[in-house]
Design an enzyme around this catalytic site. Sequence first.
Site, short mmCIF file in Angstrom:
data_model
loop_
_atom_site.label_atom_id
_atom_site.label_comp_id
_atom_site.label_asym_id
_atom_site.label_seq_id
_atom_site.Cartn_x
_atom_site.Cartn_y
_atom_site.Cartn_z
N GLU A 1 23.11 -10.26 -20.18
CA GLU A 1 22.20 -9.12 -20.40
C GLU A 1 22.83 -7.78 -20.04
OE1 GLU A 1 18.67 -10.50 -18.06
OE2 GLU A 1 17.59 -9.85 -19.85
N ARG B 1 5.50 0.21 -5.67
CA ARG B 1 5.30 -0.70 -4.54
C ARG B 1 4.28 -1.79 -4.87
NH1 ARG B 1 6.43 2.30 0.42
NH2 ARG B 1 4.76 1.23 1.51
N TRP C 1 -2.88 -2.61 -1.68
CA TRP C 1 -2.43 -3.93 -2.10
C TRP C 1 -3.14 -4.90 -1.16
CZ3 TRP C 1 0.59 -7.86 0.20
CH2 TRP C 1 1.07 -8.80 -0.70
N CYS D 1 0.81 -1.22 0.00
CA CYS D 1 0.00 0.00 0.00
C CYS D 1 0.85 1.27 0.00
CB CYS D 1 -0.88 0.02 1.24
SG CYS D 1 -1.93 -1.41 1.34
N ASN E 1 -2.01 2.31 5.99
CA ASN E 1 -1.07 1.25 5.58
C ASN E 1 -0.77 0.41 6.81
OD1 ASN E 1 -0.84 2.38 3.12
ND2 ASN E 1 1.32 2.98 3.31
N GLY E 2 -0.57 -0.89 6.62
CA GLY E 2 -0.23 -1.75 7.75
C GLY E 2 -1.36 -2.73 8.02
N GLU F 1 20.13 -19.12 -15.59
CA GLU F 1 19.70 -17.79 -15.20
C GLU F 1 20.91 -16.90 -14.88
OE1 GLU F 1 17.25 -16.06 -15.49
OE2 GLU F 1 17.36 -14.48 -13.99
N LYS G 1 21.70 -13.45 -16.79
CA LYS G 1 21.87 -12.17 -16.07
C LYS G 1 23.16 -11.50 -16.50
CE LYS G 1 18.91 -11.41 -15.01
NZ LYS G 1 17.71 -12.14 -15.14
N HIS H 1 30.73 -33.46 -22.83
CA HIS H 1 30.16 -33.83 -24.14
C HIS H 1 30.41 -32.77 -25.19
CE1 HIS H 1 28.40 -37.37 -22.39
NE2 HIS H 1 27.91 -36.63 -21.40
N LYS I 1 11.97 -4.16 -21.47
CA LYS I 1 11.42 -4.81 -20.28
C LYS I 1 10.25 -5.71 -20.65
CE LYS I 1 11.16 -5.65 -15.92
NZ LYS I 1 12.15 -6.63 -15.46
C1 AGP Z 1 15.05 -11.27 -17.92
O1 AGP Z 1 16.13 -10.71 -17.26
C2 AGP Z 1 14.83 -10.79 -19.27
N1 AGP Z 1 14.83 -9.40 -19.39
C3 AGP Z 1 13.91 -11.58 -20.18
O2 AGP Z 1 14.55 -12.78 -20.43
C4 AGP Z 1 12.47 -11.85 -19.70
O3 AGP Z 1 12.49 -12.75 -18.64
C5 AGP Z 1 11.65 -12.41 -20.87
O4 AGP Z 1 11.60 -11.45 -21.89
C6 AGP Z 1 10.27 -12.83 -20.48
O5 AGP Z 1 9.55 -11.77 -19.97
P1 AGP Z 1 8.23 -11.97 -19.13
O6 AGP Z 1 8.59 -12.70 -17.89
O7 AGP Z 1 7.74 -10.59 -18.87
O8 AGP Z 1 7.30 -12.77 -19.96
#
Ligand code: AGP
Length: 599
Positions: free
Chosen positions: A482, A27, A75, A2, A99-100, A475, A479, A498, A594
Site C-alpha cells: 500500500e 481522539r 467518550w 474525551c 476529562n479523566g 497483513e 501494508k 507448492h 480511506k
Molecule cells: C487497509 O490498510 C486498507 N486501506 C484497506 O484494505 C481497508 O482495510 C479496506 O478497504 C476495508 O476497509 P474497512 O475496514 O473500512 O471496511
Amino acid sequence: MCGIVGYIGKREIKSRLIEGLRELEYRGYDSAGIAVMLDGRIESFKAVGKLSNLEEKTKDFATNGSGIGIGHTRWATHGKPTELNAHPHMGEYSYVVHNGIIENYREIKEMLEERGVTFLSQTDTEVIVHLFEIEAECRDDLFEAFKATIDQLDGAYAVLLITQKAPGTIFFARKGSPMIIGRSGSGEIFFASSDAPLIGEADEAAYMEDGTVGFVTSETLYTEPEPLSFVPLQGDKMTAQKGGFRFFMEKEIYEQYEVMSDTMIGRVLDEDIVFEEIDDEFVDGITRIKICACGTSYHAALTASYLFERLSKIPVNVEIASEFRYKEPLLTDDTLFIVISQSGETADTLEALRMAKEAGLKTLAVCNVDNSSIVRMADATILTRAGIEKGVASTKAFATQVMVLWMLSLYFAKRRRSMEREAIKDELRFMSYVPKVLQKSLEVHEKCKRLSKRYLHGHGFFFIGRDIFYPLALEGALKLKEISYLHAEGYPAGEMKHGPIALADAELFTIALMPKTLLYDKTKSNVEELSARDSTILSISPEMFDLADDFILTHPHKHPMLEFFEMMIVEQLLSMEIAVRLGNDVDMPRNLAKSVTVE
Ligand code: AGP
C-alpha cells in the site's frame, strides 16, 4: 477519548468552542456539548453523535460579544453515550466539563444524595459541580470553594468550571489528564486538552503541571502552587494534529498500546469477558460463524477464524465481502454473521451485511466508527474504540479488531464451555499484557529504520507465517504494498513449496514470521527451503536464526497472541520506513482511499 476546550474573549464564542472540539475529534467521542456565559447567564447545549449534531442544535444560538464558554467531546466510560451523560454537567447555577476518571465518585455521590442533591446523569463527573455548589454555600470566596472541591477528588482530571456566581471566570484544575492554556495578543484565553485547537488561535501556551489549580478572567490569571510559564506556540494545524509525529500512520502505530487499553476497558475483567452490546439471547442457537470483510479487516477476520475454532470450538468461515456478494451463498439461521470494518462504510461489506439480514441471520458488526452505515444496519455492534484513524494504511484499527475478536472468541468459549475456567483466566491474564507488549515493541523502530535501506529494490517480497501468523503475513504484505508500491505477497509458510518458491533468488526478499510459541520448527524448515534457493531472508523472531541475512529480534513471550502483536508492530514500522526512504506519501498513498464506498 474525551476532549476539553474553553474560551474567554470577544469573538463568536460558539464557533471557537466547536472549532476547538473539531480539532480534538481524532481522539474519538460519542457525544458533545458546550456551555456559554454571556451577560451573566449560562446556556448549554448537548448532542449525541457527531459535532454536526451539536452544530445543528446551536444554529440559532448567537454568541456575539464578550463572554466565556466551555466545551467537551465525551467518550463514554461511566454511563452510556446519551445526552444526559454528555458534558457540560450542571448544578443549580454552575457547569463543569471534565476529562479523566473520578475514582471516589460513588462515595461523593452518596454523601451529596444524603444532602438532598439529585443527579441527572450516570457519570462520575457530575459530582464535581454539585460538590462545588455545596462548598460555595459556606464561602464567599469561590476559588476557595473550587479548591476545596478539587481536594476531595481522587483519580485523574482536567476540569473547567463556570458559574453564574462569578461571571467572566473559568476555574480550572489538572491532575493526570492533560490541559493546556493559551493566550493571544488580543487578550483571548483558550483551554484545550491538546495543543491542536490552540494552533493558529493562540500565540503562546502554558502546559499545566499536575496539581495545578487556578482561575482566569479576561484581566487576571491566577494559579497555584506556581504561576504558569508560557512559551510561544509553533507549528501549523496539520503538525499539531500529528502530535509531533511525521505522519498520521506513525502516530497511529505509536498510539496502539493506549487504544488497546480503551478497547479492553470495562470488557476484560479478571475472570470474565463482558460485552454490554450483546447478551446470551443474542448468541443463543448459534452453532457457526461466518465473517465477511475487505482488506485489512479481512485479515483480522482470518486471524479470528483460528481463535474461534481453537478456543470456542465453533466452526468459522471467512469470506472477502466482494466475493460473497455474487456467489449466491447458502446461509442458515444458526449462523452468526459478523462483518468487520474500520470505517463502517465499505460498500462491499455493507452489501454483504444487507444480504445476511435479508436471509434472517443474526448480524454483528465489529467497527471503529459509531453511527456509520454498517453500525446502523447490524443487529448489534462492538466498537473497536481505536479513535479516528487518518492514515490510509490501517494500523491501530487492525490491532483493535483483532483484540475484539480474541475477546469475542473467549466470550463464546465461556458460553459454550469449550474451555476450563482456569484456561480462560490464563488467556485473560495474557490479554491484559498486550498494551505493555505493544509499548515495548516500539523499541524496534530504530532497527527498522536502519534495515529499511536494504529493502528498496528486488523483484518482490514474500511475507510468510503459519497459523495466526499467516493472516499477519498477509497483513504485512498489504501494508508494504500500500505505501511502498513494492510487490509483496503473504503466504502460509508451508505453501511456498507448492509453487511460489520458484521465484526464489537473491532479489526475492522473504520476511519470515518465526514465533517461538507456535510451530517454530515447522516454519524454520520452510524458511530453510527458501534460504537454500538463495532468497534473502529477514527473520522476525525472538530466536536468532543462522540462515537469516537480517533479523529483527523480538521479545520472548509465553503466548502466541503477544508474539502476534509485537510482530504486527515490526511489520508496520518496517513498511513505513521503507516507504519513507522511497519518498512516498505515507498517509495518502496513490490510488487508495480511506473509505471505499464504491463497489
Ligand atoms: C487497509 O490498510 C486498507 N486501506 C484497506 O484494505 C481497508 O482495510 C479496506 O478497504 C476495508 O476497509 P474497512 O475496514 O473500512 O471496511
